[in-house]
Design a protein around this motif. Structure first.
Motif, PDB file in Angstrom:
ATOM      1  N   THR A  41     -51.399  -6.653   1.941  1.00 43.46           N
ATOM      2  CA  THR A  41     -51.229  -5.305   2.423  1.00 43.46           C
ATOM      3  C   THR A  41     -52.081  -5.531   3.569  1.00 43.46           C
ATOM      4  O   THR A  41     -53.343  -6.220   3.646  1.00 43.46           O
ATOM      5  N   GLY A  42     -52.027  -4.545   4.763  1.00 39.45           N
ATOM      6  CA  GLY A  42     -52.758  -4.412   5.713  1.00 39.45           C
ATOM      7  C   GLY A  42     -52.433  -5.443   6.768  1.00 39.45           C
ATOM      8  O   GLY A  42     -51.478  -5.996   6.606  1.00 39.45           O
ATOM      9  N   ASP A  43     -53.340  -5.469   7.730  1.00 38.73           N
ATOM     10  CA  ASP A  43     -53.253  -6.320   8.899  1.00 38.73           C
ATOM     11  C   ASP A  43     -53.674  -7.929   8.519  1.00 38.73           C
ATOM     12  O   ASP A  43     -55.029  -7.769   8.327  1.00 38.73           O
ATOM     13  N   PRO A  44     -52.986  -8.688   8.573  1.00 37.95           N
ATOM     14  CA  PRO A  44     -53.391 -10.271   8.287  1.00 37.95           C
ATOM     15  C   PRO A  44     -54.564 -10.512   9.140  1.00 37.95           C
ATOM     16  O   PRO A  44     -55.076 -11.803   8.990  1.00 37.95           O
ATOM     17  N   THR A  45     -54.489 -10.042  10.359  1.00 40.14           N
ATOM     18  CA  THR A  45     -55.577 -10.449  11.357  1.00 40.14           C
ATOM     19  C   THR A  45     -57.074  -9.923  11.160  1.00 40.14           C
ATOM     20  O   THR A  45     -58.024 -10.206  11.833  1.00 40.14           O
ATOM     21  N   GLN A  46     -57.470  -9.036   9.981  1.00 35.51           N
ATOM     22  CA  GLN A  46     -58.374  -8.417   9.713  1.00 35.51           C
ATOM     23  C   GLN A  46     -58.930  -8.873   8.535  1.00 35.51           C
ATOM     24  O   GLN A  46     -58.472  -9.158   7.713  1.00 35.51           O
ATOM     25  N   PRO A  47     -60.362  -9.100   8.934  1.00 35.55           N
ATOM     26  CA  PRO A  47     -61.177 -10.005   7.491  1.00 35.55           C
ATOM     27  C   PRO A  47     -61.165  -9.335   6.338  1.00 35.55           C
ATOM     28  O   PRO A  47     -61.091  -9.877   5.275  1.00 35.55           O
TER      29      PRO A  47
END
Length: 100
Positions: A41-47
């Motif tokens: 879930t969420g943005d895969p570019t965010q740690p």
């Protein structure tokens, strides 16, 4: 004669300082990459979208599954280059893994 003594003392001090810095240079730190599983879930570019995993990387060709990156505490370090590969689902550098 006095100028020669001052010059010799200056040279000795400079040589001493040079030797001190040469032998006390900090050692290069070794960066260790680790596998991080995307939480789905969420943005895969965010740690924050990843958790450390010890399993084998996944395989497939559709969706981001895992990345290989160094740690910054409990999250991966996602460089600009890695972020671009994640966005493009580019597996050519063997640090982005996809699943079906």
């Amino acid at each position: 004669m006095k100028k020669i003594k001052i010059a010799m003392a200056s040279v000795a001090i400079l040589l001493g300082l040079g030797a001190a810095f040469a032998f006390n240079a900090p050692a290069a730190s070794k960066v260790t990459n680790q596998y991080w599983a995307f939480n789905g879930t969420g943005d895969p570019t965010q740690p924050a979208s990843y958790t450390l995993t010890s399993g084998d990387p996944c395989s497939g060709s559709s969706n981001i599954c895992e990345i290989l990156a160094p740690a910054n505490g409990s999250v991966p370090v996602i460089s600009t280059d890695l972020k671009s590969r994640i966005e493009n689902k580019d597996t050519s550098q063997h640090d982005v893994f996809l699943q079906d």
